[in-house]
Design an enzyme around this catalytic site. Sequence first.
Site, short mmCIF file in Angstrom:
data_model
loop_
_atom_site.label_atom_id
_atom_site.label_comp_id
_atom_site.label_asym_id
_atom_site.label_seq_id
_atom_site.Cartn_x
_atom_site.Cartn_y
_atom_site.Cartn_z
N LYS A 87 64.44 39.33 38.21
CA LYS A 87 65.76 38.60 38.05
C LYS A 87 65.89 37.26 37.66
CE LYS A 87 66.49 39.76 42.63
NZ LYS A 87 65.33 40.36 42.84
N ARG A 162 73.77 41.23 48.35
CA ARG A 162 72.83 42.14 48.74
C ARG A 162 73.12 43.05 49.67
NH1 ARG A 162 68.41 38.57 46.80
NH2 ARG A 162 66.09 39.32 47.43
N ARG A 196 52.29 36.13 41.45
CA ARG A 196 53.07 35.12 41.11
C ARG A 196 52.86 33.67 41.83
NH1 ARG A 196 59.37 36.50 42.30
NH2 ARG A 196 58.44 37.06 44.37
N ARG A 229 54.38 32.25 47.29
CA ARG A 229 55.47 32.37 48.28
C ARG A 229 54.90 32.88 49.61
NH1 ARG A 229 60.60 34.46 45.07
NH2 ARG A 229 61.02 35.72 46.83
N ARG A 240 60.11 43.84 52.09
CA ARG A 240 61.26 43.50 51.08
C ARG A 240 61.81 44.75 50.38
NH1 ARG A 240 58.48 38.92 48.30
NH2 ARG A 240 60.12 38.89 47.05
P1 AP5 Z 1 60.84 37.11 39.25
O1 AP5 Z 1 61.52 36.68 37.78
O2 AP5 Z 1 60.30 36.08 40.15
O3 AP5 Z 1 61.76 38.47 39.88
P2 AP5 Z 1 62.83 38.24 40.98
O4 AP5 Z 1 63.57 39.49 40.91
O5 AP5 Z 1 63.54 36.87 40.61
O6 AP5 Z 1 62.00 37.95 42.27
P3 AP5 Z 1 62.26 37.52 43.72
O7 AP5 Z 1 60.96 37.62 44.59
O8 AP5 Z 1 62.67 36.13 43.56
O9 AP5 Z 1 63.16 38.36 44.19
P4 AP5 Z 1 63.80 38.89 45.62
O10 AP5 Z 1 64.85 39.46 45.48
O11 AP5 Z 1 62.69 39.42 46.57
O12 AP5 Z 1 63.69 37.26 46.12
P5 AP5 Z 1 64.69 36.14 46.28
O13 AP5 Z 1 64.03 34.90 46.23
O14 AP5 Z 1 66.15 36.49 45.64
O15 AP5 Z 1 59.60 37.97 38.53
C1 AP5 Z 1 58.61 38.38 39.26
C2 AP5 Z 1 57.32 38.08 38.74
O16 AP5 Z 1 56.89 38.88 37.63
C3 AP5 Z 1 56.93 36.24 38.32
O17 AP5 Z 1 55.75 35.95 38.67
C4 AP5 Z 1 57.40 36.59 36.86
O18 AP5 Z 1 56.51 35.63 36.12
C5 AP5 Z 1 56.74 38.00 36.53
N1 AP5 Z 1 57.19 38.82 35.35
C6 AP5 Z 1 58.57 38.95 35.01
N2 AP5 Z 1 58.54 39.59 33.79
C7 AP5 Z 1 57.28 39.76 33.44
C8 AP5 Z 1 56.74 40.66 32.48
N3 AP5 Z 1 57.50 41.12 31.63
N4 AP5 Z 1 55.29 40.70 32.56
C9 AP5 Z 1 54.57 40.16 33.50
N5 AP5 Z 1 55.05 39.58 34.55
C10 AP5 Z 1 56.39 39.31 34.53
O19 AP5 Z 1 65.13 36.39 47.90
C11 AP5 Z 1 64.05 35.87 48.90
C12 AP5 Z 1 64.48 36.14 50.40
O20 AP5 Z 1 65.58 35.42 50.32
C13 AP5 Z 1 64.95 37.88 50.84
O21 AP5 Z 1 63.75 38.38 51.02
C14 AP5 Z 1 65.91 37.42 51.97
O22 AP5 Z 1 65.26 37.16 53.11
C15 AP5 Z 1 66.48 36.14 51.50
N6 AP5 Z 1 67.97 36.29 50.91
C16 AP5 Z 1 68.18 35.98 49.49
N7 AP5 Z 1 69.41 36.34 48.91
C17 AP5 Z 1 69.95 37.01 50.13
C18 AP5 Z 1 71.19 37.69 50.39
N8 AP5 Z 1 72.05 37.60 49.54
N9 AP5 Z 1 71.48 38.12 51.71
C19 AP5 Z 1 70.35 38.07 52.56
N10 AP5 Z 1 69.28 37.52 52.22
C20 AP5 Z 1 68.89 36.87 51.19
MG MG Z 2 63.84 35.18 41.92
#
Ligand code: AP5
Ligand code: MG
Length: 289
Positions: A87, A162, A196, A229, A240
């Site tokens: 994302k 979410r 990552r 992280r 997750r």
């Molecule tokens: P990346 O782009 O970082 O993926 P992402 O989908 O952004 O992953 P996140 O871990 O940020 O998603 P998440 O939903 O778990 O966490 P969030 O921060 O939103 O890509 C992943 C990796 O792949 C990177 O290293 C990238 O470089 C690599 N990559 C990408 N494309 C590639 C390719 N083609 N080939 C190889 N590598 C590649 O949320 C964290 C926490 O916050 C949640 O668990 C929850 O506790 C809380 N939270 C956040 N939002 C809410 C909400 N709305 N409600 C309740 N709790 C919430």
């Molecule tokens: Mg992210």
Amino acid sequence: MIHSSSGTLVHRIGTSQIGRTALRGLRSQARSSSSSASAATAAASISSSSLKAAGRPRCQTFSSLSVEAPQEDGMFALILGKPGGGKGTISKKILSDFPQFQHLSSGDMLRKHVQNQTSLGKEAQAYMKAGKLVPDDLVFDLITEEADLESGRSILLDGFPRTVAQAEGLERLVHVDMVINLVIPTDTIVERISDRWIHAPSGRTYSYSYNPPKQHGLDDVTGEPLIQREDDKPECVRSRLETYEEATAPLVDYYSSNGVLESFHGTMSDVIYPNVKSWVEGRFDDGRE
Ligand code: AP5
Ligand code: MG
């Protein structure tokens, strides 16, 4: 054009006219209401005194807000997908082609609060560390405080909503124009997450196999050290992914039934992205017609 599901003009026009005080009233009703009360009902109960307090005494009722044009008529977009599904990576590409978007990542915002040990950050920390969702009302306030709803700018939300409750709350404030759903195999995700590294203050993300930093272990912009992280540990990643299946996956049906969702399948962001780009372009073109 921005309408709520009930057909009432709510986003940008409403917020730009009623100001922050009234927006807070609407927001708290939107998030706390578990019924299907429409935006019109919520808005109608904002008293004229709260509108006066917002410095717009001529706006006596919510429906009268539709008479003035917004500063812009932007698009409201969401990006959905499993944790580690790209994302953030796809959002960055979207922003470089569509700089009109304000990008808000709920995870990045929460991590900043945790890092600064704000009261919200202290409360959110334990949930995040366990791979659980932070309570809806905390995240809802965080996002709606930060989103520049008053300018009419296009907004891209990453990681919010979410849960169905968050989506329903959002729908009472704005009409969502497009939802980009990234469908990435779980094996690919597990591999990527372990690789990552992030720059904590900015949220910049690196992967040694995909987009490595120029200097091993250091952020390209500031030269500061990169960290992993807390929630990227294997046991937390499993939690997750389970949370995603239980709480977030139902949003795919929710937005499909609204006709605003498009799914993009694959393992490589660079291969997926050109399809995302042309779909987003198409949505902007449709919006102009
Ligand atoms: P990346 O782009 O970082 O993926 P992402 O989908 O952004 O992953 P996140 O871990 O940020 O998603 P998440 O939903 O778990 O966490 P969030 O921060 O939103 O890509 C992943 C990796 O792949 C990177 O290293 C990238 O470089 C690599 N990559 C990408 N494309 C590639 C390719 N083609 N080939 C190889 N590598 C590649 O949320 C964290 C926490 O916050 C949640 O668990 C929850 O506790 C809380 N939270 C956040 N939002 C809410 C909400 N709305 N409600 C309740 N709790 C919430
Ligand atoms: Mg992210």
